[in-house]
Design a protein around this motif. Structure first.
Motif, PDB file in Angstrom:
ATOM      1  N   ASP A  86       0.816  -1.231   0.000  1.00 23.43           N
ATOM      2  CA  ASP A  86       0.000   0.000   0.000  1.00 23.43           C
ATOM      3  C   ASP A  86       0.842   1.271   0.000  1.00 23.43           C
ATOM      4  N   LYS A  87       2.021   1.209   0.618  1.00 27.22           N
ATOM      5  CA  LYS A  87       2.761   2.454   0.829  1.00 27.22           C
ATOM      6  C   LYS A  87       4.234   2.413   0.477  1.00 27.22           C
ATOM      7  N   LEU A  88       4.922   1.351   0.899  1.00 20.92           N
ATOM      8  CA  LEU A  88       6.389   1.430   0.911  1.00 20.92           C
ATOM      9  C   LEU A  88       7.038   1.235  -0.455  1.00 20.92           C
ATOM     10  N   GLU A  89       6.394   0.453  -1.330  1.00 16.11           N
ATOM     11  CA  GLU A  89       6.958   0.325  -2.681  1.00 16.11           C
ATOM     12  C   GLU A  89       6.714   1.632  -3.424  1.00 16.11           C
ATOM     13  N   LYS A  90       7.758   2.151  -4.044  1.00  8.85           N
ATOM     14  CA  LYS A  90       7.574   3.423  -4.769  1.00  8.85           C
ATOM     15  C   LYS A  90       8.044   3.257  -6.197  1.00  8.85           C
ATOM     16  N   ARG A  91       7.091   3.045  -7.085  1.00 12.60           N
ATOM     17  CA  ARG A  91       7.419   2.810  -8.486  1.00 12.60           C
ATOM     18  C   ARG A  91       6.519   3.582  -9.441  1.00 12.60           C
ATOM     19  N   ARG A 111      -5.463  -7.150  -1.535  1.00 12.51           N
ATOM     20  CA  ARG A 111      -5.086  -6.541  -0.243  1.00 12.51           C
ATOM     21  C   ARG A 111      -5.771  -7.268   0.915  1.00 12.51           C
ATOM     22  N   GLU A 112      -7.039  -7.604   0.730  1.00 15.03           N
ATOM     23  CA  GLU A 112      -7.798  -8.322   1.761  1.00 15.03           C
ATOM     24  C   GLU A 112      -7.114  -9.657   2.094  1.00 15.03           C
ATOM     25  N   GLY A 113      -6.627 -10.337   1.055  1.00 11.38           N
ATOM     26  CA  GLY A 113      -5.983 -11.635   1.266  1.00 11.38           C
ATOM     27  C   GLY A 113      -4.629 -11.497   1.942  1.00 11.38           C
ATOM     28  N   ILE A 114      -3.920 -10.443   1.631  1.00 13.64           N
ATOM     29  CA  ILE A 114      -2.587 -10.233   2.225  1.00 13.64           C
ATOM     30  C   ILE A 114      -2.707  -9.975   3.728  1.00 13.64           C
ATOM     31  N   LEU A 115      -3.762  -9.262   4.115  1.00 16.14           N
ATOM     32  CA  LEU A 115      -3.956  -8.955   5.542  1.00 16.14           C
ATOM     33  C   LEU A 115      -4.645 -10.132   6.229  1.00 16.14           C
ATOM     34  N   LYS A 116      -3.838 -11.167   6.501  1.00 15.65           N
ATOM     35  CA  LYS A 116      -4.391 -12.405   7.033  1.00 15.65           C
ATOM     36  C   LYS A 116      -4.847 -12.251   8.483  1.00 15.65           C
ATOM     37  N   HIS A 117      -4.030 -11.601   9.271  1.00 16.24           N
ATOM     38  CA  HIS A 117      -4.406 -11.312  10.659  1.00 16.24           C
ATOM     39  C   HIS A 117      -4.203  -9.825  10.889  1.00 16.24           C
ATOM     40  N   CYS A 118      -4.906  -9.292  11.870  1.00 13.41           N
ATOM     41  CA  CYS A 118      -4.719  -7.873  12.182  1.00 13.41           C
ATOM     42  C   CYS A 118      -5.304  -7.603  13.556  1.00 13.41           C
ATOM     43  N   SER A 119      -4.600  -6.821  14.356  1.00 11.98           N
ATOM     44  CA  SER A 119      -5.152  -6.452  15.663  1.00 11.98           C
ATOM     45  C   SER A 119      -6.313  -5.485  15.429  1.00 11.98           C
ATOM     46  N   LYS A 120      -7.222  -5.441  16.406  1.00 13.82           N
ATOM     47  CA  LYS A 120      -8.382  -4.536  16.273  1.00 13.82           C
ATOM     48  C   LYS A 120      -7.922  -3.098  16.134  1.00 13.82           C
ATOM     49  N   ASN A 170       1.705   8.303  -9.846  1.00  8.97           N
ATOM     50  CA  ASN A 170       0.413   8.756  -9.328  1.00  8.97           C
ATOM     51  C   ASN A 170       0.073   8.289  -7.916  1.00  8.97           C
ATOM     52  N   PHE A 171       0.786   7.305  -7.441  1.00  8.11           N
ATOM     53  CA  PHE A 171       0.447   6.802  -6.092  1.00  8.11           C
ATOM     54  C   PHE A 171       1.658   6.122  -5.468  1.00  8.11           C
ATOM     55  N   ASN A 172       1.646   6.070  -4.132  1.00  7.33           N
ATOM     56  CA  ASN A 172       2.620   5.225  -3.429  1.00  7.33           C
ATOM     57  C   ASN A 172       2.092   3.801  -3.410  1.00  7.33           C
ATOM     58  N   GLY A 173       2.971   2.840  -3.248  1.00 11.42           N
ATOM     59  CA  GLY A 173       2.527   1.450  -3.210  1.00 11.42           C
ATOM     60  C   GLY A 173       2.217   0.941  -4.601  1.00 11.42           C
ATOM     61  N   LEU A 174       1.525  -0.197  -4.643  1.00 10.89           N
ATOM     62  CA  LEU A 174       1.289  -0.873  -5.928  1.00 10.89           C
ATOM     63  C   LEU A 174      -0.150  -0.734  -6.407  1.00 10.89           C
ATOM     64  N   ASN A 175      -0.992  -0.061  -5.606  1.00  7.88           N
ATOM     65  CA  ASN A 175      -2.398   0.129  -5.992  1.00  7.88           C
ATOM     66  C   ASN A 175      -3.052  -1.187  -6.395  1.00  7.88           C
TER      67      ASN A 175
END
Ligand code: MG
Length: 366
Positions: free
Chosen positions: A129-134, A148-157, A137-142
């Motif tokens: 979302d942010k750290l890749e810079k290529r 993105r939903e699949g990559i975020l497998k776990h997440c604290s509330k 028009n946007f940061n990240g890979l858009n």
């Protein structure tokens, strides 16, 4: 593809609108963006269990990700789901991992106590979302919402509340796509089997040790009766057994999930998301076998003195580097300084390091 598979026409799309690619669908395009990212190339020099310099034959995060991707694709194809999406999620699922495996992640999380902590799944999303810079028009890979939903497998509330739509399922207890659920399971199949294999290769897990694991013994004995193990060396017999164990895991979860899906009467992706349970699951006996593998590996491999020695070296390196950049923030590369907070920037930089780079940086500090 089944009606409840993710497709371009039911995708929630990208944050920044882009023209469609003439050659690839959205999920193939996501996959290609991941493969071309610098975080992906760095997976080659990040540890799974054994540190890179211990030998060229062990798994790295890169080869692990490729294995997860192959298992995921096979399952997605068999369940008539979106193979491209599963592949994409699998290739990206470990992008946020620190150097030195879980040891690195645990100690970075400790360093970040009081500064928001460190979670590797959240970091994987942060990378894309942010750290890749290529892009101009946007940061990240858009990437698409579904990748993105699949990559975020776990997440604290706490982190979930900061993420908008992609964090919602951790607050309202819904599920991701079946394609994402596949990757989650494929990850555990891959690492349990390959850690047994790497453990055997390293000499830490002998065949007599492996025979303390019922799942191993059962399959070893089965093959002994069906193949002529007298004709092969021990190494081949171990590989054949692990191969059969992997086949059983993949086959079981695929067949059992088919059953669960048909019993659930789901029709759409929103039915998948709001269903009471996840639908990609092992049968109970095979789930128990996998749990046994996990416990066996923890006791006999991950907590083995040779592995824990590496763990404590790794911890020292991360702590020293963290303290160094805390005291010398101006030394942090400027690419990493543009984000919200000092300590988050340090964590972004440290977690992006390969084992080798972290080692060299550490040596150069002295
Ligand atoms: Mg993984």
């Amino acid at each position: 593809m089944k009606k409840y598979a993710i497709r371009e026409d039911n995708s929630l799309g990208r944050e920044y609108l882009e023209n469609k690619s003439p050659l690839r669908n959205d999920f193939q395009r996501d996959r290609d963006r991941i493969i071309h990212s610098s975080a992906f190339r760095r997976l080659m020099y990040k540890t799974q269990v054994f540190v890179n310099h211990e030998g060229d034959m062990f798994r790295t995060r890169l080869t692990h990700s490729l294995e997860v991707s192959q298992i995921s694709r096979g399952m997605a194809r068999s369940l008539e789901l979106n193979e491209d999406l599963s592949e994409t999620i699998a290739l990206a699922h470990d992008l946020g991992h620190t150097p030195f495996g879980h040891a690195g992640q645990d100690v970075l999380n400790k360093c970040m106590k009081g500064h928001g902590g460190f979670e590797h799944n959240y970091q994987s999303l942060r990378v894309v979302d942010k750290l890749e810079k290529r892009y101009v028009n946007f940061n990240g890979l858009n990437l698409t919402f579904e990748s993105r939903e699949g990559i975020l497998k776990h997440c604290s509330k706490k982190n979930a509340t900061l993420l908008g739509k992609v964090g919602e399922r951790f607050l309202n207890k819904t599920h991701p796509s079946l394609e994402a659920q596949i990757v989650d399971i494929a990850d555990s199949i891959a690492y349990n089997i390959h850690d047994l294999e790497d453990g055997y290769r390293s000499g830490i897990l002998s065949i007599s040790k492996l025979k303390q694991l019922d799942f191993f013994v059962e399959n070893y004995n089965y093959l002994k009766n069906h193949l002529d193990f007298n004709e092969v060396n021990e190494k081949v017999s171990v590989h054949e057994t692990l191969r059969r164990m992997m086949f059983i895991l993949i086959n079981d979860v695929t067949e059992n999930s088919k059953k669960l899906i048909s019993e659930s009467n789901i029709e759409t992706i929103s039915d998948v998301r709001s269903h009471i349970t996840t639908l990609i699951n092992f049968s109970e006996p095979v789930q128990n076998f996998l749990n046994d593998c996990r416990i066996f590996l923890r006791i006999n491999l991950y907590e083995h003195p040779r592995v824990s020695k590496m763990t404590s070296n790794a911890q020292r390196i991360i702590v020293d580097l963290f303290n160094y950049y805390d005291e010398n923030f101006e030394a942090l590369p400027s690419d990493y300084k543009i984000y919200e907070k000092k300590f988050r920037s340090i964590a972004d930089f440290l977690s992006g390091m390969t084992d080798r780079f972290a080692n060299e940086m550490h040596k150069s500090l002295k």
